[in-house]
Every structure is written in structure tokens, then in C-alpha cells.
Design an enzyme around this catalytic site. Structure first.
Site, mmCIF file in Angstrom:
data_model
loop_
_atom_site.group_PDB
_atom_site.id
_atom_site.type_symbol
_atom_site.label_atom_id
_atom_site.label_comp_id
_atom_site.label_asym_id
_atom_site.label_seq_id
_atom_site.Cartn_x
_atom_site.Cartn_y
_atom_site.Cartn_z
ATOM 1 N NE ARG A 177 41.815 41.326 -47.196
ATOM 2 C CZ ARG A 177 41.525 42.616 -47.006
ATOM 3 N NH1 ARG A 177 41.707 43.164 -45.817
ATOM 4 N NH2 ARG A 177 41.055 43.331 -48.010
ATOM 5 C CB SER B 242 36.981 44.695 -38.833
ATOM 6 O OG SER B 242 36.744 46.013 -38.437
ATOM 7 N NE ARG C 123 32.289 42.753 -47.368
ATOM 8 C CZ ARG C 123 32.971 42.950 -46.250
ATOM 9 N NH1 ARG C 123 34.045 43.736 -46.268
ATOM 10 N NH2 ARG C 123 32.585 42.394 -45.133
ATOM 11 C CD GLU D 79 39.971 45.462 -42.049
ATOM 12 O OE1 GLU D 79 40.204 46.543 -42.622
ATOM 13 O OE2 GLU D 79 38.831 45.036 -41.851
#
Length: 431
Positions: A393, A351, A261, A348
Site C-alpha cells: 500500500r 494498524s 490472507r 488504512e
RNA sequence: GGAGAGGUGGCUGAGUGGUCGAAAGCAGCGGUUUGCUAAACCGUCGUAGGCCUUUAAAGUCUACCGAGGGUUCGAAUCCCUCCCUCUCCGCCA
């Protein structure tokens, strides 16, 4: 992509619901554009019908051996007029398509109204943040101290927002990938797929990244290849332009991929550590379902992702995103947030979204099964996906939550067979 | 990278300028027949959009034979560009 007939019929209700989104689409002018487009189509098609009739007559006359020169001149004129009208209609059609493609999905009725992240609603909280008898460190300190994470050399080799993992740090990343894939395939009933990491623009359009969000992506110069921002793109597009057998639904797939990204517009956010990277790894869960079962499957998918955190003993909470915080293509989204001592807060890590038929319509993904009276009926499938989980993460969460007073990291029980270690100790590979 | 072959409906596969949206077969669906199963026979069987219609169906029109252009009164069929698949050669993990 919305169903045009529904969109027209329920225009007012839909626009009201859409106005609750963060960037509500401007729907003014829809009715007029739609009317103009239809008028243009009508006019052109009427002429085409005339031309087809005339052409047939010419064929007949020729068979009969008669001269058709005069008719041909006449039809040629019609043809020229049709070319003009087609051009006009085409322009309107493009405009209309572009308009519709820019309209986000309608939030499901169970989604709370709200302006932004502060209005998201917590639905579950599991586990307790660890109580440390010392001042816990953030992973950007702990990682380099242990010799498992190296951001400086990554910056040299590539640039900011990239990372190099060493020794047990690299192995921890690999262990997490294998652990997640094993749990999902062996315990949760998903089929593993390994898709291409580069995708074409048609795929990105299908899942909704294009045309609106090109600036978030990396593109390979001089080609139509883009680095996939998530496995959602290649995996969902596996069945683009296909009709699935209803008996195969729900279809549950999981895939490990790196994700790329550009993070344009996120300068200054999460600049420290590896929370926000240009390249990260993810195990993704993707489902194709019948319309009536998609919400039940969303709950299951979310639970499957949460299960990874439970097994790793990481504290987390799950929130349902409000209308103002949802993604473009989603009708309902749960975010799973893991506790990070380094941030003293939740972050987060997954998702999970139900797109209903929004992506399927764009990507033309249907399913077929016997309907009333045994007649086969086909309809757009529902697509869902969620991270299960973001590996980078999770790496951070383990290092930070399982850190010990002596600066080492205890490896969670479930991960030990994969890591072949009980504790991450200073690696010392860099001398 | 070089040479060649090919892309037609769910599948197989005809069709090289004029009722071709497309033969035929298979699969599917409805029915008839037959103790059941199987088989046989008859019928039906693409998608999208427009019009009509209260919705849907029906009806009607338009478009679609890998994609996009072109030639022509008329294109699945001729021409150009691109994409993809297959075979052989080269290169390569």
C-alpha cells in the site's frame, strides 16, 4: 484470553464493555457453566484424594507383609468412578475453555464507543493531499502503463489478487522494505528479526487468529503449517511459554515478512489494483512491555509507523478505532490511513494495537523482575504490534501521490538512495 | 529419506513401579557472620486449578518430569502413538 478470576469478579462491568463491540459475545450461561465445571472438578478431586490415601496405605501394608487384595479391589472401583468423573469434568473444562477463548478483549477506557468505522475518531492529520493540474490516475492504470505492475500475468501464474512487479516497480518494493527496516532499527531502536513465514496452529492460537478466524488463513494441506497472515504471529510467538527478564523490557522488534490472507468474505471489496492481495509484504513492529508502560509504548509505536509516512512525504491521518471496529484481541487500536488520489480518500496502511495481556495470557508470555522486598515476581507481559508499514500500500501511495503530468513518478527524496533513481519512467521491458 | 541417542524444576543433573513435586549443585531470595567487596553458614526457592477466606496471604487438596493414550491398587519410572532436539549417512538451495 481473560484472567479467570478477574472475569468472574468483574463479570458485569466486563460484559457491559464487551457489549459495545461489533460482535458482542454471548456471555449468558457463563456463571452456570463455571459453577458446573467447578462442581465436577471438586467431585473428581475429592475421590482422587481418597485414592491417593488408599494407595499409600496399600504400600504400607505390603511393606508389613500383609495381604492387600481386598483393598486393591476397593481402590480399583474408586479408580473407575474417577475415570468417569474425569471425563465429565474434561468435557466441561473444554466447553469452558472454548467459551473463554471466544470472548474478545475488553476495550480500554480511552476507546470511544461506536458501532462501526463511521464512529472512529480522527486524532491527527498530517500533510495535504497533492493538488494536481491534471486528472490523477489510479495505480492500476499507472502501474501497467509504466510497465512496473502486471496483474494479468499474475492471474495466469497464480490467480486473482496476486501481482507481478517489473523493473523499477520490483525495485521500489524492495527499496521500501529496506528503507523501513533501516529507519526502525537505526532511528527507532528496534531489533530486526527474520522469522519463519509458516507458523503452526499453537502460534495462531496464541495471537488470537485461531480458533475463530481459520477461514481467513491459508493452510498447507496435510500439515500443521499455515501461511502467516502477518509477522505478528511468528514474532509475538517467539516468546510463547517463556519468561522474559524485566530488565530487557520494553523489547522492540521489527520484522519484514510476506503475509498471506485468504480474504474470504471480501469478494467485491478493493477488487481493482493491489490494495487487497492474497500475498503482500509488510514490515511489522512488535513490542513486549510491562503492563504499566504499554499505553505509552503504543503511542510511540504509532508515531514510529507515522514517521515512515512523514519521511516519504505522504499525507495521512490517524484514527482511534471505536469499540465497534476493533479487532478481536485488541484493547486499543490506532489506524493510520494514507491519502490515495486514486481513491480520492484515505486508506488504512497501518494498524497499531495494544493487546495488553490478552495475547500473553493465551501464549503464556511472562516477565520477571524484583518485586516488593526483592522477591522476584512474574506476571504476564503486554504485547503490542503495528504495521510499519504495509509495503504494497505504500508502493501504491508513492505511485499515486508522486505521479507527474507526463505519466512518470517522482521518487521521494528519502527513497532515492535505496532506489538509485529519481524518477520512475516507462520500463519498456515488455516491448 | 535411512540409522542411532536423547527430552526431568531458571540452569546443570540424579532418579527404572510405592510418602518423588522430584536428590545434589549452581543461580535467585531472606538472614547470620565479617572494616567494604568477596567468602562461609542457616533458611527459603516451580506452575496451574479447586476448597477455605471480604481480597490477598496462610492453609489444604488435585494435576503437571516433551504431548496424548494404555497397563497397574499405585507411573517421572513399564507399553503404544506423536512432536521436538542432537549425531552419522543420503539428498538438496
Amino acid at each position: 484470553m481473560h484472567d479467570l478470576a478477574t472475569f468472574r469478579a468483574q463479570f458485569d462491568a466486563i460484559s457491559t464493555r464487551l457489549s459495545l463491540r461489533a460482535n458482542p459475545p454471548n456471555l449468558e450461561g457463563f456463571r452456570e457453566l463455571d459453577a458446573r465445571r467447578r462442581a465436577a472438578i471438586q467431585e473428581a478431586e475429592e475421590l482422587k484424594a481418597r485414592r491417593n490415601a488408599a494407595t499409600g496405605e496399600i504400600a504400607q501394608l505390603r511393606k508389613a507383609g500383609e495381604d492387600t487384595a481386598a483393598r486393591q479391589v476397593e481402590v480399583r472401583a474408586i479408580g473407575e468412578r474417577i475415570a468417569e468423573l474425569d471425563k465429565q469434568a474434561g468435557t466441561l473444562e473444554d466447553e469452558f475453555r472454548q467459551f473463554l477463548a471466544g470472548v474478545p478483549n475488553v476495550p480500554h477506557e480511552s476507546v470511544p464507543a461506536g458501532r462501526g468505522p463511521e464512529d472512529n475518531v480522527e486524532v491527527r492529520r498530517v500533510g495535504e493531499p497533492p493538488a494536481f493540474s491534471f486528472e490523477p490516475k489510479a495505480h492500476w492504470d499507472l502501474g501497467p502503463e509504466l510497465g512496473i505492475l502486471d496483474l494479468e500475468r499474475a492471474a495466469k501464474v497464480t490467480g486473482a489478487r496476486f501481482a507481478v512487479y517489473w523493473g523499477l516497480g520490483a525495485r521500489l518494493e524492495r527499496a521500501l522494505i529496506n528503507f523501513m527496516l533501516d529507519v526502525h532499527t537505526r532511528e527507532h531502536g528496534y531489533t530486526e528479526v527474520l522469522p519463519p513465514f509458516l507458523v503452526n496452529s499453537a502460534s495462531l492460537y496464541g495471537t488470537g487468529q485461531l480458533p475463530k478466524f481459520a477461514e481467513d488463513l491459508f493452510k498447507c494441506e496435510g500439515t500443521d503449517f499455515w501461511l502467516a497472515p502477518t509477522a505478528e504471529v511468528p514474532v509475538t510467538n517467539l516468546f510463547r511459554s517463556e519468561t522474559l527478564e524485566g530488565s530487557n523490557l520494553p523489547l522492540r522488534l521489527c520484522a519484514y515478512t510476506p503475509c498471506f490472507r485468504s480474504e474470504a468474505g471480501s469478494y467485491g471489496r478493493d477488487v481493482r489494483g493491489i490494495i487487497r492481495q492474497h500475498q503482500f509484504q509488510k514490515v511489522e513492529l512488535v513490542k513486549f512491555t510491562r503492563p504499566e508502560q504499554s499505553y505509552e509504548e503504543l503511542e510511540k509505536l504509532t508515531a514510529d509507523a507515522e514517521d515512515i509516512l512523514r519521511r516519504l512525504g505522504l499525507p495521512f491521518r490517524t484514527v482511534v478505532l471505536c469499540t465497534g471496529d476493533m479487532g478481536f484481541s485488541s484493547a486499543k487500536t490506532y489506524d493510520i490511513e494514507v491519502w490515495l488520489p486514486g481513491q480520492n480518500g484515505f486508506k488504512e496502511i497501518s494498524s497499531c494495537s495494544n493487546f495488553e495481556s490478552f495475547q500473553a495470557r493465551r501464549a503464556s508470555i511472562r516477565y520477571r523482575e524484583p518485586g516488593k522486598g526483592g522477591k522476584p515476581k512474574s506476571d504476564f507481559a503486554h504485547t503490542l504490534n503495528g504495521s510499519g508499514l504495509a509495503v504494497g500500500r505504500t508502493w501504491v501511495a508513492i505511485v499515486e501521490n508522486y505521479q507527474a503530468a507526463d505519466g512518470t513518478v517522482v521518487v521521494p527524496e528519502a527513497l532515492r538512495p535505496y532506489l538509485n533513481a529519481e524518477r520512475i519512467t516507462p520500463q519498456g521491458v515488455l516491448g
